[in-house]
Design a protein around this motif. Structure first.
Motif, PDB file in Angstrom:
ATOM      1  N   GLU A 233       0.830  -1.205   0.000  1.00 44.03           N
ATOM      2  CA  GLU A 233       0.000   0.000   0.000  1.00 44.03           C
ATOM      3  C   GLU A 233       0.867   1.259   0.000  1.00 44.03           C
ATOM      4  O   GLU A 233       0.592   2.222  -0.724  1.00 44.03           O
ATOM      5  CB  GLU A 233      -0.912   0.007   1.239  1.00 44.03           C
ATOM      6  CG  GLU A 233      -1.992  -1.058   1.238  1.00 44.03           C
ATOM      7  CD  GLU A 233      -3.184  -0.665   0.384  1.00 44.03           C
ATOM      8  OE1 GLU A 233      -3.204   0.474  -0.122  1.00 44.03           O
ATOM      9  OE2 GLU A 233      -4.075  -1.500   0.228  1.00 44.03           O
ATOM     10  N   SER A 234       1.918   1.226   0.800  1.00 46.07           N
ATOM     11  CA  SER A 234       2.805   2.384   0.891  1.00 46.07           C
ATOM     12  C   SER A 234       3.504   2.653  -0.437  1.00 46.07           C
ATOM     13  O   SER A 234       3.596   3.803  -0.883  1.00 46.07           O
ATOM     14  CB  SER A 234       3.836   2.154   1.999  1.00 46.07           C
ATOM     15  OG  SER A 234       4.730   3.233   2.087  1.00 46.07           O
TER      16      SER A 234
ATOM     17  N   SER B  11      -8.646   0.079  -0.707  1.00 50.22           N
ATOM     18  CA  SER B  11      -7.205   0.287  -0.738  1.00 50.22           C
ATOM     19  C   SER B  11      -6.719   0.546  -2.148  1.00 50.22           C
ATOM     20  O   SER B  11      -7.423   0.299  -3.132  1.00 50.22           O
ATOM     21  CB  SER B  11      -6.497  -0.946  -0.166  1.00 50.22           C
ATOM     22  OG  SER B  11      -6.690  -2.053  -1.019  1.00 50.22           O
ATOM     23  N   SER B  12      -5.490   1.037  -2.234  1.00 50.02           N
ATOM     24  CA  SER B  12      -4.902   1.351  -3.534  1.00 50.02           C
ATOM     25  C   SER B  12      -4.327   0.127  -4.215  1.00 50.02           C
ATOM     26  O   SER B  12      -3.873   0.210  -5.352  1.00 50.02           O
ATOM     27  CB  SER B  12      -3.817   2.416  -3.365  1.00 50.02           C
ATOM     28  OG  SER B  12      -2.829   1.972  -2.459  1.00 50.02           O
ATOM     29  N   VAL B  13      -4.305  -1.006  -3.525  1.00 50.39           N
ATOM     30  CA  VAL B  13      -3.788  -2.258  -4.085  1.00 50.39           C
ATOM     31  C   VAL B  13      -4.911  -3.274  -4.158  1.00 50.39           C
ATOM     32  O   VAL B  13      -5.637  -3.481  -3.192  1.00 50.39           O
ATOM     33  CB  VAL B  13      -2.634  -2.819  -3.224  1.00 50.39           C
ATOM     34  CG1 VAL B  13      -2.147  -4.137  -3.793  1.00 50.39           C
ATOM     35  CG2 VAL B  13      -1.495  -1.821  -3.147  1.00 50.39           C
TER      36      VAL B  13
ATOM     37  N   HIS C  40      -9.034   4.958  -7.731  1.00 54.44           N
ATOM     38  CA  HIS C  40      -8.810   5.195  -6.311  1.00 54.44           C
ATOM     39  C   HIS C  40      -9.649   6.356  -5.795  1.00 54.44           C
ATOM     40  O   HIS C  40     -10.083   6.384  -4.656  1.00 54.44           O
ATOM     41  CB  HIS C  40      -7.318   5.470  -6.080  1.00 54.44           C
ATOM     42  CG  HIS C  40      -6.922   5.387  -4.642  1.00 54.44           C
ATOM     43  ND1 HIS C  40      -7.213   4.307  -3.853  1.00 54.44           N
ATOM     44  CD2 HIS C  40      -6.249   6.268  -3.847  1.00 54.44           C
ATOM     45  CE1 HIS C  40      -6.745   4.496  -2.642  1.00 54.44           C
ATOM     46  NE2 HIS C  40      -6.154   5.690  -2.598  1.00 54.44           N
TER      47      HIS C  40
ATOM     48  N   GLN D 210      -2.338  -2.279  -8.893  1.00 56.47           N
ATOM     49  CA  GLN D 210      -2.685  -1.057  -8.185  1.00 56.47           C
ATOM     50  C   GLN D 210      -3.800  -0.345  -8.942  1.00 56.47           C
ATOM     51  O   GLN D 210      -3.879  -0.403 -10.172  1.00 56.47           O
ATOM     52  CB  GLN D 210      -1.473  -0.141  -8.032  1.00 56.47           C
ATOM     53  CG  GLN D 210      -0.998   0.536  -9.298  1.00 56.47           C
ATOM     54  CD  GLN D 210       0.061   1.588  -9.010  1.00 56.47           C
ATOM     55  OE1 GLN D 210       0.677   1.595  -7.951  1.00 56.47           O
ATOM     56  NE2 GLN D 210       0.262   2.486  -9.946  1.00 56.47           N
TER      57      GLN D 210
END
Length: 640
Positions: free
Chosen positions: A256-257, A539-541, A533, A527
């Motif tokens: 995610e980061s 989440s972004s993933v 998003h 992603q």
């Protein structure tokens, strides 16, 4: 797998059937029921493992390491109550516990376990160290394995480091496990280390003034904790440079980061794995090069708090890991010592950082950690009298399209032969209009060993290499290959590369393989684009679990059995029941993987798509103990 000297590996323990949830059962309770089934299986195995031993049966106290794979990390709390009752709280085994995701363990199971045990070691730890040969029977010597181990005054059969209270130098264990177990004064099995600050037992967080992610500082702290534990061992402690091989775990939180930072640069569904691996490889190399800032011989000494504290250049540390050689600044140190002024901050590699590491990503890690480090090391005593070194990174290509076969698409899991032939429409066109095979699978392998034929960890990876002009996605759907053949070649590589630079051939055979741990890509990871998003709170993933690896386990078993049979036939190994003794093996599903080595510096997406990775532990504990006894306080080299 039963080895010389009573070293054993019991692999891939699974409940006979996946527990069916009752109306009031939750997932955690179903996982507990599966663990209880596994516990009964292990109890039966231990009772019958060494039937000829005159001593009492092998017990859970003889287990020195446990790998626990859960579908969800939230199941751990309930399982841990029963785990503690089974293994006890005094001098317990070391442990690594991770979550691999729902639906990827065989048959939808929720728990898988394997363990390493040393015959007689539980009784050895709990004895007073004195021999009991005079047992009251007229001085008749007791013929048990434990008795013989107690008579050996040169090497300890097993030792543990079990930190049970909050300290300033190493994290206290979460649940019953030892931070390290040392086998025969030679091999160190380190528990999985996460980025906890020992004094507070909280995960380290980056300073607000630093432009780094939480997973980055947690990764370095994990190495620092590992170095502190090694330094706290008996017989001279230990250092990270003594590591033979290791696993570096990352959670979906780390993904995610990385994905969040990547949204500012690229608007694509492709997940930037190369960014994760490149940063992680730099941090690991830095930690290995300076022992993560932990001073040898002093568990409370350190050279730097983190790689982001402004002093990441390993050239700023002396050979003992002391910043500026103990002087107050770099200029004074350079002047007094005549040290070179050339900075190596761009690539912190050295002989100390030549440790092959397998990096894998999983859905969850304990305590919501983003990174974890798990190591197998030579003890400092072994490293000082035997040679610890890495072989060169070896690469070879496997031809695809040599045989026509239908395959399962890669995006649905691992490729394997489904047994149906068809005309291969994707064979490359040669200059005469005909077809020819294209090499599309690259096998990379590297081994790190201690002594000659004593112990070794080999790391092997198979990656998909698309032909020129063919995208990775197209290559995944068009190429055909024989998975069993690739697994067979990976096994050969892991054994044949386990040799010194001046050796013509490896001293190991498949009979020295303690266990094979195979990792495979069990999910598709992408992603979300900025538009996706922005329109959702998710989440972004995006992770889609796809494969439980059942067919892959069958293929691996077949390859190991064939290799073992060939060895038995060649070595004239005669077994009364006609069976073939194969190495223990465990198949582990992951989200992604990377082989980290100083010679493997390219992490761009064009270099290939990792499919499967193998970490093989080879050991001859008797030979290693003998070599250490012969060469203690002597330089390790053979006469020409």
């Amino acid at each position: 797998r039963m080895m010389k000297g009573g070293l054993c590996h019991i692999s891939a323990l699974l409940s006979p059937i996946a527990h069916n949830q009752q109306q009031n059962d939750d997932e955690a309770e179903a996982a507990v029921q599966e663990f209880l089934s596994i516990k009964k299986m292990l109890q039966t195995i231990l009772l019958n493992l060494f039937p000829g031993d005159a001593s009492s049966s092998t017990s859970p106290q003889d287990v020195l390491y446990v790998h626990l794979y859960l579908s969800q990390i939230s199941h751990f709390a309930k399982i841990n109550q029963h785990y503690q009752q089974f293994f006890g709280t005094q001098l317990p085994p070391s442990r690594s516990c991770v979550a691999v995701g729902k639906g990827v363990l065989p048959g939808g199971r929720r728990v898988m376990m394997d363990c390493i045990l040393q015959r007689g070691s539980g009784g050895y730890l709990r004895s007073d160290g004195s021999s009991t040969s005079n047992n009251g029977d007229g001085g008749k010597e007791c013929d048990t394995f434990l008795e013989k181990a107690l008579q050996n005054k040169h090497h300890s059969l097993r030792k543990t480091l079990h930190v049970q209270s909050v300290s300033h130098w190493a994290p206290v264990c979460i649940g019953p496990y030892s931070q390290a177990n040392v086998l025969r004064s030679s091999l160190v099995f380190l528990a999985g280390m996460i980025g906890l600050i020992p004094q507070s037992m909280t995960l380290i967080q980056p300073a607000a003034s630093l432009d780094v992610s939480g997973w980055e500082v947690q990764l370095y702290q994990s190495w620092k904790n590992a170095a502190a534990v090694l330094d706290g061992l008996d017989d001279g402690g230990g250092m990270l440079e003594d590591c033979l091989g290791g696993l570096v775990y990352f959670s979906a939180g780390a993904l995610e980061s990385v994905a969040a930072s990547n949204h500012n640069e690229e608007d694509t569904n492709y997940f930037p794995w190369h960014k994760l691996w490149k940063t992680a490889q730099y941090i690991c190399n830095d930690a290995l090069a300076n022992n993560a800032g932990v001073l040898m011989g002093s568990v409370d000494g350190n050279a730097a708090d983190s790689p982001s504290a402004g002093n990441t250049d390993p050239s700023l540390y002396d050979e003992d890991g002391v910043l500026y050689g103990g002087y107050e600044d770099e200029e004074t140190w350079r002047e007094m010592s005549g040290a070179e002024t050339t900075s190596t901050a761009s690539s912190p590699t050295s002989e100390k950082s030549r440790v092959p590491l397998l990096m894998v990503c999983l859905p969850e890690l304990p305590a919501n950690a983003a990174a974890e480090v798990e190591l197998i090391c030579a003890s400092r005593r072994a490293a000082t009298c035997l040679n610890v070194d890495s072989g060169s990174l070896s690469r070879s290509l496997v031809s695809c399209g040599d045989r026509n076969q239908s395959t399962v698409p890669l995006d649905g899991g691992i490729l394997w032969d489904t047994g149906y032939d068809y005309a291969n429409p994707l064979a490359s066109i040669d200059g005469n209009g005909g077809t020819s095979s294209s090499s599309c699978i690259e096998i990379s392998s590297v081994a790190r060993y201690v002594g000659l034929g004593c112990a070794c960890v080999s790391t092997v990876m198979a990656s998909l290499k698309p032909s020129k002009g063919l995208s990775m996605e197209d290559a995944a759907n068009v190429f055909n290959f024989d998975l069993e053949d690739i697994l067979s070649k990976m096994i050969d590589k892991s054994i044949n590369n386990a040799k010194g630079k001046d050796e013509m051939s490896s001293l190991f055979t498949i009979g020295d393989v303690l266990n094979v741990r195979l990792y495979y890509k069990a999910a598709s990871v992408s992603q979300r684009t900025s538009s996706d998003h922005a329109s959702t709170t998710s989440s972004s993933v995006q992770i889609e679990m796809a494969d439980d690896g059942s067919m892959l386990r069958t293929q691996l078993h077949s390859a190991l059995r064939l290799k073992s049979k060939q060895y038995h036939d060649t070595a004239n190994v005669d077994r009364d029941d006609g069976s073939v003794d194969i190495p223990a093996y465990t198949v582990v599903p992951v989200l992604g993987m990377h082989l980290s080595h100083e010679e493997e510096t390219t992490t761009s997406p064009e270099t290939g798509m990792p499919l499967i990775a193998m970490q093989v532990t080879l050991a001859d504990s008797i030979r290693m103990e003998t070599e250490m006894w012969v060469r203690h306080n002597r330089k390790y080299q053979y006469d020409n």
